[in-house]
Design a protein around this motif. Structure first.
Motif, PDB file in Angstrom:
ATOM      1  N   VAL A   1     -14.497 -26.904  38.276  1.00 40.87           N
ATOM      2  CA  VAL A   1     -14.949 -25.692  38.986  1.00 40.87           C
ATOM      3  C   VAL A   1     -15.654 -24.746  38.024  1.00 40.87           C
ATOM      4  CG1 VAL A   1     -14.140 -23.659  40.226  1.00 40.87           C
ATOM      5  CG2 VAL A   1     -13.199 -25.881  40.761  1.00 40.87           C
ATOM      6  N   LEU A   2     -15.090 -24.592  36.829  1.00 44.19           N
ATOM      7  CA  LEU A   2     -15.711 -23.715  35.836  1.00 44.19           C
ATOM      8  C   LEU A   2     -17.080 -24.234  35.414  1.00 44.19           C
ATOM      9  CD1 LEU A   2     -12.737 -22.754  33.507  1.00 44.19           C
ATOM     10  CD2 LEU A   2     -14.085 -21.243  34.939  1.00 44.19           C
ATOM     11  N   ALA A   3     -17.216 -25.558  35.314  1.00 49.85           N
ATOM     12  CA  ALA A   3     -18.506 -26.129  34.918  1.00 49.85           C
ATOM     13  C   ALA A   3     -19.568 -25.837  35.963  1.00 49.85           C
ATOM     14  CB  ALA A   3     -18.346 -27.628  34.704  1.00 49.85           C
ATOM     15  N   VAL A   4     -19.181 -25.983  37.239  1.00 56.76           N
ATOM     16  CA  VAL A   4     -20.147 -25.686  38.310  1.00 56.76           C
ATOM     17  C   VAL A   4     -20.504 -24.198  38.308  1.00 56.76           C
ATOM     18  CG1 VAL A   4     -20.458 -25.673  40.811  1.00 56.76           C
ATOM     19  CG2 VAL A   4     -19.356 -27.614  39.703  1.00 56.76           C
ATOM     20  N   GLY A   5     -19.469 -23.345  38.122  1.00 58.13           N
ATOM     21  CA  GLY A   5     -19.727 -21.912  38.083  1.00 58.13           C
ATOM     22  C   GLY A   5     -20.583 -21.514  36.897  1.00 58.13           C
ATOM     23  N   GLY A   6     -20.339 -22.138  35.748  1.00 59.47           N
ATOM     24  CA  GLY A   6     -21.143 -21.835  34.568  1.00 59.47           C
ATOM     25  C   GLY A   6     -22.600 -22.242  34.742  1.00 59.47           C
ATOM     26  N   ARG A   7     -22.811 -23.363  35.439  1.00 55.57           N
ATOM     27  CA  ARG A   7     -24.196 -23.783  35.696  1.00 55.57           C
ATOM     28  C   ARG A   7     -24.897 -22.775  36.605  1.00 55.57           C
ATOM     29  NH1 ARG A   7     -25.688 -29.893  37.596  1.00 55.57           N
ATOM     30  NH2 ARG A   7     -27.934 -29.760  37.257  1.00 55.57           N
ATOM     31  N   GLN A   8     -24.150 -22.286  37.594  1.00 54.47           N
ATOM     32  CA  GLN A   8     -24.714 -21.273  38.479  1.00 54.47           C
ATOM     33  C   GLN A   8     -25.010 -19.991  37.711  1.00 54.47           C
ATOM     34  OE1 GLN A   8     -25.358 -21.880  41.636  1.00 54.47           O
ATOM     35  NE2 GLN A   8     -26.192 -19.837  42.045  1.00 54.47           N
TER      36      GLN A   8
ATOM     37  N   GLY B   1      -9.332 -30.265  37.268  1.00 51.17           N
ATOM     38  CA  GLY B   1     -10.040 -29.764  38.447  1.00 51.17           C
ATOM     39  C   GLY B   1     -10.579 -28.367  38.239  1.00 51.17           C
ATOM     40  N   LEU B   2      -9.776 -27.534  37.593  1.00 49.55           N
ATOM     41  CA  LEU B   2     -10.238 -26.179  37.290  1.00 49.55           C
ATOM     42  C   LEU B   2     -11.426 -26.213  36.328  1.00 49.55           C
ATOM     43  CD1 LEU B   2      -9.722 -23.174  37.687  1.00 49.55           C
ATOM     44  CD2 LEU B   2      -8.246 -23.249  35.703  1.00 49.55           C
ATOM     45  N   LEU B   3     -11.377 -27.144  35.380  1.00 48.46           N
ATOM     46  CA  LEU B   3     -12.493 -27.286  34.427  1.00 48.46           C
ATOM     47  C   LEU B   3     -13.782 -27.662  35.164  1.00 48.46           C
ATOM     48  CD1 LEU B   3     -13.310 -27.296  31.474  1.00 48.46           C
ATOM     49  CD2 LEU B   3     -12.719 -29.706  31.378  1.00 48.46           C
TER      50      LEU B   3
ATOM     51  N   ILE C   1      -7.793 -20.938  27.927  1.00 50.40           N
ATOM     52  CA  ILE C   1      -7.241 -20.681  29.265  1.00 50.40           C
ATOM     53  C   ILE C   1      -6.680 -21.969  29.881  1.00 50.40           C
ATOM     54  CG2 ILE C   1      -7.884 -20.016  31.612  1.00 50.40           C
ATOM     55  CD1 ILE C   1      -9.666 -17.899  30.431  1.00 50.40           C
ATOM     56  N   LEU C   2      -7.380 -23.075  29.669  1.00 46.85           N
ATOM     57  CA  LEU C   2      -6.880 -24.340  30.216  1.00 46.85           C
ATOM     58  C   LEU C   2      -5.587 -24.770  29.516  1.00 46.85           C
ATOM     59  CD1 LEU C   2     -10.145 -26.391  30.810  1.00 46.85           C
ATOM     60  CD2 LEU C   2      -8.758 -25.119  32.421  1.00 46.85           C
ATOM     61  N   ILE C   3      -5.528 -24.583  28.199  1.00 46.50           N
ATOM     62  CA  ILE C   3      -4.291 -24.910  27.476  1.00 46.50           C
ATOM     63  C   ILE C   3      -3.140 -24.052  28.001  1.00 46.50           C
ATOM     64  CG2 ILE C   3      -3.161 -24.734  25.217  1.00 46.50           C
ATOM     65  CD1 ILE C   3      -5.830 -25.515  23.976  1.00 46.50           C
ATOM     66  N   GLY C   4      -3.408 -22.768  28.219  1.00 44.38           N
ATOM     67  CA  GLY C   4      -2.366 -21.884  28.731  1.00 44.38           C
ATOM     68  C   GLY C   4      -1.923 -22.273  30.128  1.00 44.38           C
ATOM     69  N   LEU C   5      -2.883 -22.615  30.992  1.00 46.67           N
ATOM     70  CA  LEU C   5      -2.517 -23.005  32.358  1.00 46.67           C
ATOM     71  C   LEU C   5      -1.701 -24.293  32.356  1.00 46.67           C
ATOM     72  CD1 LEU C   5      -5.699 -22.225  34.474  1.00 46.67           C
ATOM     73  CD2 LEU C   5      -3.464 -21.172  34.631  1.00 46.67           C
TER      74      LEU C   5
END
Lengths: 99, 203
Positions: B98-105, B94-96, A13-17
């Motif tokens: 956010v995903l890391a924080v969400g995955g921890r939750q 930045g999205l990564l 997904i990150l590669i696609g974005l």
């Protein structure tokens, strides 16, 4: 194994974005969109597996695959027609409707 | 072990698909992503989706890409970017985060997931789930496939649309210029036609 596949989903997904933000060729944009959707398909099946409803995840994944393929076909047809009409597939140069 | 290798293969193919200079190479790298993802799906037990992904993703879509690139041709792209080069990378990082924080939750709520898994243990076979529980999806897919057929027709018809109309008008104009001049025929008055027809069909 689920953790590995989840990381793969995040990576795809990150590669696609990144590709959607950085690529300017229309054909490559369609390719990056395909990569993004493959991550979503994998995520649906993983969600079905972890929630105990794998068949539901498969059904949703099939729907996404069909929709994604149709989007790719129509986008390719539009890109080919655009190339023949305006001579370029560079999204930076496609400014016919620019005000 | 195999899942790690296949995951790395999918990610490397995805990166190469974006980095490839030639469009044809990018399409083939995309087929590699499809094949790797299909194998991962098969290892998860999703056999039907794996087969569909392999045949459609790595087969049909790749053939369509190769065909479209062969029609349109390669185009040399300039190095100028719309966005600054680092901005997409920063947004993705930045999205990564956010995903890391969400995955921890989500990891905290894994016990709730186990409970819900026990409650939802009524998984049927694929055909029943797809055709009975998700019947509306099947109808939508039929409409989408019809739209896809129209898209393929648009892809295959090189003379279609504005380009075809433009070419036809150009060819028509060229033919009119090259055709010999016909002699001018004097117009026939309408009154003679009407009198003749009334004379012929009168009782």
């Amino acid at each position: 194994m689920i953790l590995t596949l989840s990381l793969t989903v995040v990576g795809l997904i990150l590669i696609g974005l990144y590709g959607l933000l950085a690529v300017r060729n229309l054909f490559k944009l369609i390719i990056t969109l395909q990569i993004l959707v493959k991550g979503a398909v994998l995520a649906l099946v993983i969600a079905g597996e972890t929630s105990g409803r794998l068949q539901l995840g498969q059904s949703l994944a099939v729907t996404v695959i069909v929709a994604d393929t149709v989007v790719a076909v129509i986008a390719l047809a539009l890109a080919v027609q655009l190339k023949q009409q305006s001579g370029t597939v560079d999204v930076g140069r496609l400014d016919t409707l620019k005000g | 072990m195999w899942s790690i290798l296949l995951s790395l293969l999918a990610l490397i193919c995805g990166i190469q698909a974006i980095r490839a200079k030639q469009l044809l190479a990018a399409a083939l790298w995309l087929a590699g992503v499809s094949a790797a993802v299909a194998t991962l799906l098969y290892s998860l037990g999703a056999y039907e989706v794996a087969v569909i992904e392999l045949s459609v993703g790595a087969g049909l879509v790749t053939v369509l890409f190769v065909f479209a690139i062969a029609i349109a041709g390669e185009e040399a792209m300039s190095a100028r970017l719309i966005l600054p080069r680092l901005l997409p990378l920063l947004l993705v990082l930045g999205l990564l985060a956010v995903l890391a924080v969400g995955g921890r939750q989500a990891g905290v709520n894994s016990e709730m997931l186990a409970v819900s898994r026990g409650q939802l243990a009524t998984d049927q076979d694929f055909a029943t789930t797809h055709w009975q529980e998700r019947g509306l999806d099947a109808l939508v897919q039929i409409g989408l496939i019809f739209a896809g057929v129209m898209g393929v027709l648009g892809l295959l018809t090189e003379q279609a649309g504005f380009v075809g109309a433009k070419r036809n008008s150009e060819e028509l104009g060229r033919n009119q210029e090259n055709s010999p001049q016909l002699p001018q025929v004097p117009p026939v008055p309408l009154s003679s036609h009407s009198s003749l027809s009334s004379h012929e069909f009168s009782p």
